[in-house]
Write a protein that holds these residues in place. Structure first.
Motif, short mmCIF file in Angstrom:
data_model
loop_
_atom_site.label_atom_id
_atom_site.label_comp_id
_atom_site.label_asym_id
_atom_site.label_seq_id
_atom_site.Cartn_x
_atom_site.Cartn_y
_atom_site.Cartn_z
N UNK A 256 0.89 -0.93 0.28
CA UNK A 256 -0.35 -0.23 -0.40
C UNK A 256 1.04 1.31 0.37
N UNK A 257 0.73 2.19 -1.21
CA UNK A 257 1.53 3.10 -1.01
C UNK A 257 0.58 4.84 -0.05
N UNK A 258 0.77 6.05 0.10
CA UNK A 258 0.50 7.15 -0.70
C UNK A 258 1.42 7.66 -1.38
N UNK A 259 0.65 8.89 -2.47
CA UNK A 259 1.12 9.32 -3.39
C UNK A 259 0.64 10.99 -3.54
N UNK A 260 0.73 11.66 -3.82
CA UNK A 260 0.97 12.83 -3.96
C UNK A 260 1.67 14.10 -4.45
N UNK A 261 1.51 14.62 -4.93
CA UNK A 261 2.66 15.64 -5.28
C UNK A 261 3.78 16.68 -4.04
N UNK A 262 5.10 16.57 -4.31
CA UNK A 262 5.70 16.50 -3.21
C UNK A 262 5.32 18.16 -2.92
N UNK A 263 4.54 18.37 -1.46
CA UNK A 263 4.62 19.50 -0.71
C UNK A 263 3.82 19.07 0.60
N UNK A 288 -1.10 13.34 -15.36
CA UNK A 288 0.93 12.98 -15.61
C UNK A 288 1.54 13.02 -15.23
N UNK A 289 0.90 12.98 -14.05
CA UNK A 289 2.32 13.64 -12.46
C UNK A 289 3.01 12.34 -12.30
N UNK A 290 2.25 11.27 -12.76
CA UNK A 290 1.85 9.83 -12.54
C UNK A 290 2.36 9.07 -13.39
N UNK A 291 2.78 9.36 -14.63
CA UNK A 291 2.78 8.96 -15.89
C UNK A 291 4.64 8.56 -16.26
N UNK A 292 5.30 8.39 -15.24
CA UNK A 292 6.89 8.17 -15.73
C UNK A 292 7.32 8.07 -13.98
N UNK A 293 6.96 6.66 -12.91
CA UNK A 293 7.19 6.68 -11.33
C UNK A 293 8.30 5.39 -12.00
N UNK A 294 9.57 5.94 -11.20
CA UNK A 294 10.63 5.33 -11.21
C UNK A 294 11.48 5.07 -10.25
N UNK A 295 11.55 3.46 -10.14
CA UNK A 295 12.08 3.41 -8.77
C UNK A 295 13.33 1.86 -9.18
N UNK A 296 14.66 2.69 -8.30
CA UNK A 296 15.72 2.49 -8.26
C UNK A 296 16.76 1.81 -7.05
N UNK A 297 17.56 1.33 -6.41
CA UNK A 297 18.29 0.76 -5.45
C UNK A 297 19.42 2.10 -4.95
N UNK A 298 19.92 2.25 -4.08
CA UNK A 298 20.57 3.59 -4.27
C UNK A 298 21.90 3.61 -4.36
N UNK A 299 22.95 3.71 -4.60
CA UNK A 299 24.58 3.90 -4.08
C UNK A 299 25.58 4.29 -3.09
#
Ligand code: NDP
Ligand code: MG
Length: 389
Positions: A256-263, A288-299
């Motif tokens: 389960x996730x919580x979403x919103x523009x950063x504010x 549009x705000x959700x059209x390109x969500x990416x998730x990666x591992x930190x370096x």
């Protein structure tokens, strides 16, 4: 219960000013405010909100306000003692703590002792004093509500399921301004570069912490105390868009996730209205705000503060206080131009060589003493690093 009377420590900062922008519409009475040196803004806030107490921590600011606030009837307080007086004596039901650094720990503890609920932005409180704070919260039966956006997201994802234990938490990180760059590129970045956060406008210290990923390391430890999870249960994931503010995975593998523009006004408001939700000034999310969500591992090789915090989290005891104190000292030196960006990670990692960090049974005095030791060690180490250049 939604907040009725609120005191705000750190009211002149990024979180503090956003909090004050919300209280009128929420019908909340502001009983106390505090700042460090920004007396002009404190004066404006005092004139607008007429709180019972105003505290200036820095002496010059206090002297200015003595003259400026004389006609207002607000009681003017000074220094760390002033913060403690507000925390323990003012008439608020909730203290929102948005002071920066370990300076927030003692007022948080004092407010809990006085039976107040806590809306916590000051993550350093939990990183250094998590055991004392969570014990005091249990004993006094007060609420501890997260303001940090990721922790508010996790808290929101847990609603309705608080009797269930999360299997894992996905703690999202924006990655800061330097994501994707290697150590060679980071050797020469300027303070101005580090202060350009891609998604959030925040105070200088946390903005540098976001650039080094120290902020995510601190947030890992913050999550452990808030949600009783082990470090292995927290999966840190870089999500450049800062739309998904964090996620909770349950036993059945549902996430389960919580979403919103950063504010930040959204998590601040939720902490103030919990368990209710009210209309907010935040912009609605769009497709549009959700059209390109990416998730990666930190370096972790490039951004060494993060593995240092992960080691501190695994050691427990006073280790988180050591990395936090070293980081506070290192960021100050960095902002003054005295060390390089990459030195921060090395200084933070070095703090884990301090002796006696594993102790499980320690007092507030032990935390403050270790914080001082870590700062001294960090300053010495920084001098050695600049000697080598
Ligand atoms: P700011 O630097 O903008 O504000 C800090 C506030 O604390 C100011 O009111 C400042 O006073 C006061 N202050 C500074 N030093 C001291 C001190 N030694 N004793 C008492 N008061 C002091 O920081 P932020 O608002 O960005 O961050 C505040 C806290 O919230 C931090 O712990 C941060 O990690 C956390 N947080 C912030 C987020 C954000 O979006 N900004 C998001 C999530 C967490 P003055 O301005 O008068 O000098
Ligand atoms: Mg955060």
């Amino acid at each position: 219960m939604p907040v009725q009377k609120l005191s705000v420590l750190g009211s002149t900062g990024s979180i503090g000013t956003q909090t004050l922008s919300l209280v009128k519409d929420l019908g909340i009475e502001l009983t106390a405010i505090s700042g460090y040196s920004n007396y002009k803004l404190l004066e404006q806030q005092a004139l607008e909100f007429r709180p019972e107490y105003v505290c200036a921590v820095e002496e010059g600011a206090y002297r200015e306000l003595k003259v400026r606030l004389a006609p207002t009837g607000c009681k003017l307080l000074f220094g760390r003692e002033g913060l403690m007086e507000i925390a323990s004596r003012d008439s608020s039901d909730t203290l929102l703590n948005s002071v920066v650094g370990i300076a927030g720990l003692e007022p948080t503890l004092a407010a809990i002792e006085a039976g107040k609920n806590i809306a916590l932005a000051n993550k350093e409180t939990l990183v250094t004093g998590g055991s004392l704070v969570t014990r005091a919260v249990r004993e006094r039966g007060v609420a501890l509500l997260p303001v940090d956006s990721e922790h508010s997201a996790i808290f929101q994802c847990l609603q309705g399921n608080t009797h269930l234990r999360p299997r894992r938490i996905f703690l999202t990180a924006s990655g800061g301004p330097f994501f994707g760059q290697g150590r060679e590129q980071l050797r020469e970045v300027t303070v101005a570069d580090a202060l350009k956060h891609p998604n959030w406008s925040m105070g200088r210290k946390i903005t540098v912490d976001s650039a080094t990923l120290m902020n995510k390391g601190l947030e890992l430890i913050e999550a452990m105390w808030l949600f009783s999870v082990s470090p292995e249960q927290v999966l840190i994931t870089v999500h450049r868009q800062s739309i998904v503010h964090s996620m909770v995975e349950y036993e059945d593998m549902s996430v389960i996730a919580q979403l919103g523009f950063p504010d930040m006004r959204l998590p601040i408001q939720y902490a103030l209205t919990y368990p209710e939700r009210r209309p907010s000034p935040c912009r609605p999310l769009t497709v549009e705000g959700m059209s390109n969500l990416t998730f990666q591992l930190p370096d972790r090789e490039t951004f060494r503060c993060l593995p240092a915090c992960e080691r501190a989290a695994a050691i427990g005891g006073l280790a988180p206080t050591a990395v936090n104190g070293a980081n506070e000292a290192a960021v100050e030196l960095y902002l003054k131009g005295e060390i390089g960006f990459l030195d921060i990670g090395d200084i933070v990692a070095d703090a884990l060589s301090l002796p006696g960090l594993e102790r499980e049974d320690f007092s507030l005095g032990d935390i403050l003493a270790l914080d001082s030791e870590a700062r001294l060690r960090a300053t010495d180490f920084a001098q050695k690093l600049s000697g080598r250049r």
